[in-house]
Design an enzyme around this catalytic site. Structure first.
Site, short mmCIF file in Angstrom:
data_model
loop_
_atom_site.label_atom_id
_atom_site.label_comp_id
_atom_site.label_asym_id
_atom_site.label_seq_id
_atom_site.Cartn_x
_atom_site.Cartn_y
_atom_site.Cartn_z
N HIS A 63 0.76 -1.22 0.57
CA HIS A 63 0.03 0.15 -0.09
C HIS A 63 0.87 1.04 -0.55
O HIS A 63 1.35 1.96 1.08
CB HIS A 63 -0.98 0.13 1.39
CG HIS A 63 -2.28 0.71 1.12
ND1 HIS A 63 -3.31 0.99 1.60
CD2 HIS A 63 -2.24 2.37 1.02
CE1 HIS A 63 -4.12 2.08 1.67
NE2 HIS A 63 -3.46 3.09 1.30
N HIS A 108 0.29 17.56 -6.93
CA HIS A 108 -0.04 17.09 -8.12
C HIS A 108 0.11 18.08 -9.15
O HIS A 108 0.45 18.49 -9.87
CB HIS A 108 -1.92 16.51 -8.37
CG HIS A 108 -1.63 15.20 -7.87
ND1 HIS A 108 -2.75 14.92 -7.25
CD2 HIS A 108 -1.35 14.25 -7.96
CE1 HIS A 108 -2.62 13.46 -7.23
NE2 HIS A 108 -1.77 13.21 -7.13
N THR A 117 -1.10 4.35 -8.43
CA THR A 117 -0.84 6.18 -8.83
C THR A 117 -2.18 6.19 -9.53
O THR A 117 -2.66 4.66 -10.05
CB THR A 117 0.52 6.05 -9.50
OG1 THR A 117 0.44 7.72 -9.73
CG2 THR A 117 0.44 5.40 -11.06
N THR A 118 -3.06 6.88 -9.68
CA THR A 118 -4.56 7.53 -9.99
C THR A 118 -3.60 8.32 -11.40
O THR A 118 -2.57 9.55 -11.76
CB THR A 118 -4.59 8.86 -9.48
OG1 THR A 118 -4.94 8.11 -7.61
CG2 THR A 118 -5.72 8.97 -10.30
N GLY A 145 -8.91 8.91 -2.83
CA GLY A 145 -8.44 9.93 -2.88
C GLY A 145 -10.16 10.26 -1.46
O GLY A 145 -9.95 9.26 -0.79
N GLU A 161 -12.12 4.68 6.60
CA GLU A 161 -11.31 5.51 6.11
C GLU A 161 -11.99 6.84 7.36
O GLU A 161 -11.45 7.71 8.41
CB GLU A 161 -10.43 6.36 5.65
CG GLU A 161 -9.52 5.61 4.85
CD GLU A 161 -8.99 6.69 4.20
OE1 GLU A 161 -9.39 5.94 2.57
OE2 GLU A 161 -7.33 7.01 3.84
N ASP A 196 2.21 3.50 3.29
CA ASP A 196 0.51 4.49 2.67
C ASP A 196 1.17 5.79 2.10
O ASP A 196 1.93 5.85 1.16
CB ASP A 196 -0.27 5.34 3.67
CG ASP A 196 -1.38 5.70 3.44
OD1 ASP A 196 -2.21 5.71 1.86
OD2 ASP A 196 -2.18 6.18 3.95
N ASP A 197 1.83 6.70 2.73
CA ASP A 197 2.66 7.88 2.09
C ASP A 197 3.84 7.75 2.36
O ASP A 197 4.07 9.09 3.24
CB ASP A 197 1.55 8.96 2.13
CG ASP A 197 0.37 8.49 1.59
OD1 ASP A 197 0.10 8.70 -0.27
OD2 ASP A 197 -0.44 8.34 1.95
#
Ligand code: 5GP
Length: 365
Positions: A13, A65, A97-98, A200, A230, A305-306
């Site tokens: 993830h 972004h 990734t989106t 998102g 979440e 996650d990030d």
């Protein structure tokens, strides 16, 4: 080397744009600042702020972004993110990734993904396997195979990382946009795309908007992981679990009924401790649901996650779980190894990863 770094790890993830080095983000922001496109001191403050609510995190992503959505930068961040994960001994990475459009840069969802693939090919600190499944025998893979065994030629035993891709659907997207992403994923299966993620801002969008695209993806054999629970939204959590995704991420706002359902369905959970604590989705680590899931033998995998946004690393997450829940290194090794069972790549990769863990077991004892 630190034991937690030496431990082979499986990362399932990780969002590409959430895993960028601060130094790269600052460099990109400075360049745009010099061209008068952003106010650098303001952007610097936002990038270097470390504790953010979930809402602030999504505002930060909009800013990231702006800094990253051109082909060259997408290629650069992909290369750096993979090299960073490999440097801390991640042996299998599912990077999500989106796919994004950016008309001003001539970017389509497909060209965005091609820039990602270019970044994977550019990795040079580690051998990358981005495609080694025998069941997708396609001439388009020829170059990829060469990349995968390139290091064997000169006899140097370079470290190896398996990289697979998940395409994310952003909850801001329409049904049509979600379907476009799924079709792109299907088109890119022979290039290492193994599944779809729904992510998102969890307070935006309706489950039913994404369901047709997710059902189509599932019918076509793509594996699905959902950001689930979440925020407290019991109706959506039940609908998501009824969909029977191959994995879910987070599971922070579950009640008794949702836990019972999750456990009976045995759906693996991607656990992101630092992310949940920093966004205050969970108030403190000692009450995190990791403990209950771990103690009940539910399938779980520790993830970042990030890693950029939350200043963490996979090694850090393993160390944190061990110290917070009193789990010994031997059990943590087993936890890392169990993650192999939940990867979206096929049996050949699973067997090869088992061997990696067998080897490591000898040296880490
Ligand atoms: P990207 O898909 O642009 O490479 O990575 C950033 C995106 O991943 C964000 O814009 C957001 O859609 C998604 N994302 C990253 N972290 C989280 C998270 O903690 N929760 C949710 N729901 N989505 C996230």
């Amino acid at each position: 080397m630190d034991w937690w770094v030496s431990l082979p790890k499986v990362e399932l993830h990780a969002h590409l744009n959430g895993s960028i080095r601060d130094s790269t983000l600052l460099e990109l922001a400075r360049e745009l600042g010099d061209r008068g496109l952003v106010c650098f001191p303001d952007v610097e403050c936002v990038i270097l702020k470390h504790d953010r609510s979930l809402t602030e995190v999504f505002k930060l992503f909009d800013l990231i972004h702006i800094l990253t959505t051109d082909h060259e930068t997408v290629t650069r961040i992909t290369k750096e993110v993979i090299e960073d994960f490999a440097a801390e001994n991640v042996v299998y990475l599912e990077l999500r990734t989106t796919p994004k459009k950016n008309a001003s840069k001539g970017m389509t969802k497909k060209s965005y993904m091609e820039a990602v693939l270019e970044g994977i090919r550019a990795v040079n600190t580690v051998e990358v396997d981005i495609f080694s499944e025998p069941n997708f025998d396609c001439p388009a893979n020829a170059g990829i195979y060469a990349r995968s065994d390139g290091c064997a030629r000169n006899g140097t035993a370079k470290k190896k990382i398996y990289v697979r891709l998940l395409l994310s659907i952003d909850r801001r997207e329409t049904t049509e946009a979600a379907m476009e992403t799924v079709k792109l994923a299907l088109e890119m299966r022979h290039l290492g795309v193994v599944g779809i993620d729904l992510s998102g801002n969890p307070v935006i969008g309706e489950w039913l908007t994404f369901l047709p695209a997710l059902e189509f993806a599932k019918e076509q054999g793509l594996l699905i992981t959902l950001h689930c629970g979440e925020v407290p939204n019991q109706v959506e959590i039940h609908a998501m679990l009824d969909f029977l995704p191959a994995r879910i991420g987070h599971a922070c706002c579950f009640g008794e009924e949702e836990w019972a359902k999750l456990k009976s369905l045995k759906i693996p959970v991607e656990i992101c401790l630092t992310s949940n604590i920093k966004t205050e989705t969970i108030s403190s680590v000692d009450i995190h649901h990791f403990a209950d899931l771990y103690n009940s033998g539910h399938p779980i995998v520790l993830c970042t996650d990030d890693s950029g946004v939350f200043s963490t690393s996979v090694s850090g997450e393993y160390s944190l779980a061990s110290s917070s829940f009193g789990i010994q290194k031997r059990e943590m090794f087993q936890l890392a190894r169990n993650a192999v069972n939940f990867i979206f790549a096929g049996n050949k990769v699973k067997l090869e990863l088992e061997q990696v863990f067998d080897l490591a077991a000898k040296s880490l004892e």
